[in-house]
Design a protein around this motif. Structure first.
Motif, PDB file in Angstrom:
ATOM      1  N   ALA A 337      13.695  67.801  53.580  1.00  0.00           N
ATOM      2  CA  ALA A 337      13.462  66.638  54.436  1.00  0.00           C
ATOM      3  C   ALA A 337      13.132  67.069  55.859  1.00  0.00           C
ATOM      4  O   ALA A 337      12.192  66.544  56.476  1.00  0.00           O
ATOM      5  N   THR A 350      15.112  60.661  59.088  1.00  0.00           N
ATOM      6  CA  THR A 350      15.696  59.370  58.694  1.00  0.00           C
ATOM      7  C   THR A 350      16.251  59.428  57.266  1.00  0.00           C
ATOM      8  O   THR A 350      16.030  60.408  56.535  1.00  0.00           O
ATOM      9  N   GLN A 351      16.911  58.351  56.894  1.00  0.00           N
ATOM     10  CA  GLN A 351      17.455  58.252  55.540  1.00  0.00           C
ATOM     11  C   GLN A 351      16.348  58.301  54.502  1.00  0.00           C
ATOM     12  O   GLN A 351      16.503  58.883  53.432  1.00  0.00           O
ATOM     13  N   ASP A 352      15.205  57.715  54.832  1.00  0.00           N
ATOM     14  CA  ASP A 352      14.078  57.730  53.895  1.00  0.00           C
ATOM     15  C   ASP A 352      13.608  59.158  53.626  1.00  0.00           C
ATOM     16  O   ASP A 352      13.181  59.478  52.502  1.00  0.00           O
ATOM     17  N   ASP A 353      13.665  60.018  54.638  1.00  0.00           N
ATOM     18  CA  ASP A 353      13.249  61.408  54.453  1.00  0.00           C
ATOM     19  C   ASP A 353      14.177  62.112  53.464  1.00  0.00           C
ATOM     20  O   ASP A 353      13.728  62.857  52.587  1.00  0.00           O
ATOM     21  N   CYS A 355      16.118  60.681  51.175  1.00  0.00           N
ATOM     22  CA  CYS A 355      15.956  60.082  49.850  1.00  0.00           C
ATOM     23  C   CYS A 355      14.668  60.559  49.182  1.00  0.00           C
ATOM     24  O   CYS A 355      14.617  60.752  47.966  1.00  0.00           O
ATOM     25  N   SER A 356      13.635  60.747  49.993  1.00  0.00           N
ATOM     26  CA  SER A 356      12.359  61.218  49.453  1.00  0.00           C
ATOM     27  C   SER A 356      12.489  62.634  48.890  1.00  0.00           C
ATOM     28  O   SER A 356      11.968  62.935  47.813  1.00  0.00           O
ATOM     29  N   LYS A 359      14.384  62.469  45.676  1.00  0.00           N
ATOM     30  CA  LYS A 359      13.551  61.940  44.604  1.00  0.00           C
ATOM     31  C   LYS A 359      12.641  63.023  44.038  1.00  0.00           C
ATOM     32  O   LYS A 359      12.479  63.163  42.820  1.00  0.00           O
ATOM     33  N   SER A 367      17.036  55.355  43.357  1.00  0.00           N
ATOM     34  CA  SER A 367      17.917  54.220  43.081  1.00  0.00           C
ATOM     35  C   SER A 367      18.454  54.254  41.658  1.00  0.00           C
ATOM     36  O   SER A 367      19.187  53.383  41.243  1.00  0.00           O
TER      37      SER A 367
END
Length: 375
Positions: A337, A350-353, A355-356, A359, A367
């Motif tokens: 990330a 960020t949190q999206d980084d 989570c990406s 994934k 999720s």
């Protein structure tokens, strides 16, 4: 780290040199040989040790007289140690014939070790998150290294660390060395596998000779299964028995090595030879971190990011990373990330980084069911 200098190299062509029949070829003044080993591994083969260079020189001239010697070629013993090879490293004049007066010198260094610099660790027990049971059992090793003379025959000479990769086995060994102020010799087991018969065995004994000089100290053998492979699989590795026998000799304490503690680490206990495993007085298990420990790992490492973070939900991330080791969290989630943010020239992680990167690690939606998150 154990540094190995190999002076003999593999070759794909090891043909025997025929005696010269050309009377016009000149006689060699001197010949320098280097032990190279046997073309094929066999536990029945003994490695010849030269105790009297003068006697060997006479022996060599008698059997190789009339042979043409060329630098880089191999001369094979045909008498006491059939098919043992010596590599010609120098001959003067070049491409000359071995004669009655040729001076033959043998460099008796197939495998040597450069002086091992005492490696002192700066890792502390605080750096190892979780593994409370393992840390408690390591108290015994700690007490031994602090006062080895008190233990006598009851010393914990051989300890096995086992568990999934990335759970802190190496870190805990380094923390032990740091806490007790003793040197640690970390060795990858694959470094002890030699190119020729007898080489792996000699490297193991040289390792322990050096450890004895540095005692009290820790010999940490990572990926132990690489050299302690079950001997029932010898058809896969012809040199297994030789290496395992040498390791057993050291672990049995046939040669007294007071103050030396061997810690073997593996994530494949099923592949270790039963005879080797039985020599470990203690087996210490390392487990994958639970949710609380994963959260602690994430928090401690995020603090060291070189760029700011924004709107992170680390507890949620800890829930989604069940089945991952500490190394996976750091190297495959956080680092991935962070690198992506740096590449994109963005200002925050960020949190999206996170989570990406998670994934991509498992190639499933973040999720999804956390029960599927296994390495």
């Amino acid at each position: 780290m154990m540094y190995i200098v190999r002076t003999a190299q593999k070759t794909t062509a090891k043909s025997k040199r025929k005696p010269s029949s050309d009377p016009g070829e000149c006689t060699a003044d001197f010949l320098v040989l280097e032990p190279a080993g046997y073309p094929m591994a066999s536990m029945l083969d003994e490695y010849p040790e030269i105790t009297d260079p003068g006697v060997f020189e006479h022996y060599a001239r008698e059997q190789w007289r009339g042979f043409t010697a060329r630098k880089g070629d191999y001369l094979f013993d045909r008498r006491m140690f059939p098919d043992f090879a010596y590599k010609v490293t120098d001959v003067e004049p070049p491409e000359s014939v071995i004669g009655q007066n040729t001076h033959i010198i043998v460099s008796e260094v197939l495998v040597t070790t450069t002086p091992v610099v005492e490696f002192r660790s700066d890792v502390t027990f605080d750096d190892v998150v979780g593994q409370q049971s393992a840390r408690k059992k390591c108290k015994l090793i700690e007490r031994f290294l602090e006062a080895p003379e008190k233990f006598g025959k009851w010393a914990p000479r051989n300890v096995l660390f086992f568990g999934p990769s990335g759970t802190g086995k190496t870190m805990l060994a380094k923390a032990l060395a740091n806490k007790t102020h003793v040197p640690i010799i970390p060795v990858k087991a694959t470094e002890l596998i030699g190119e020729f018969v007898g080489e792996g065995s000699r490297q193991i004994h040289q390792l322990y000779d050096r450890a004895q000089e540095m005692a009290p100290c820790i010999v940490f053998i990572d990926e132990l299964d690489a050299i302690a492979l079950d001997r029932r699989h010898q058809e896969l590795r012809g040199d297994v028995a030789e290496i395992v026998n040498s390791l057993l000799t050291e672990m049995d304490g046939i040669v007294e090595r007071p103050g030396v503690c061997t810690i073997g680490a593996t994530n494949r206990t099923d592949a270790i030879d039963p005879a080797v495993r039985s020599r470990f007085e203690e087996e210490i298990e390392f487990t994958l971190p639970d949710e609380k420990e994963r959260l602690a790992i994430l928090r401690s490492n995020v603090r060291t990011f070189p760029i700011p973070v924004k709107d992170l939900d680390l507890p949620a991330l800890a829930k989604m990373t069940e089945g991952l080791s500490g190394r996976d969290l750091v190297a495959k989630v956080l680092k991935t990330a962070l690198h992506n943010v740096i590449i994109d020239e963005r200002e925050h992680v960020t949190q999206d980084d996170l989570c990406s990167s998670l994934k991509k690690l498992k190639n499933i939606p973040v999720s999804g069911n956390a029960d599927r998150m296994y390495i």
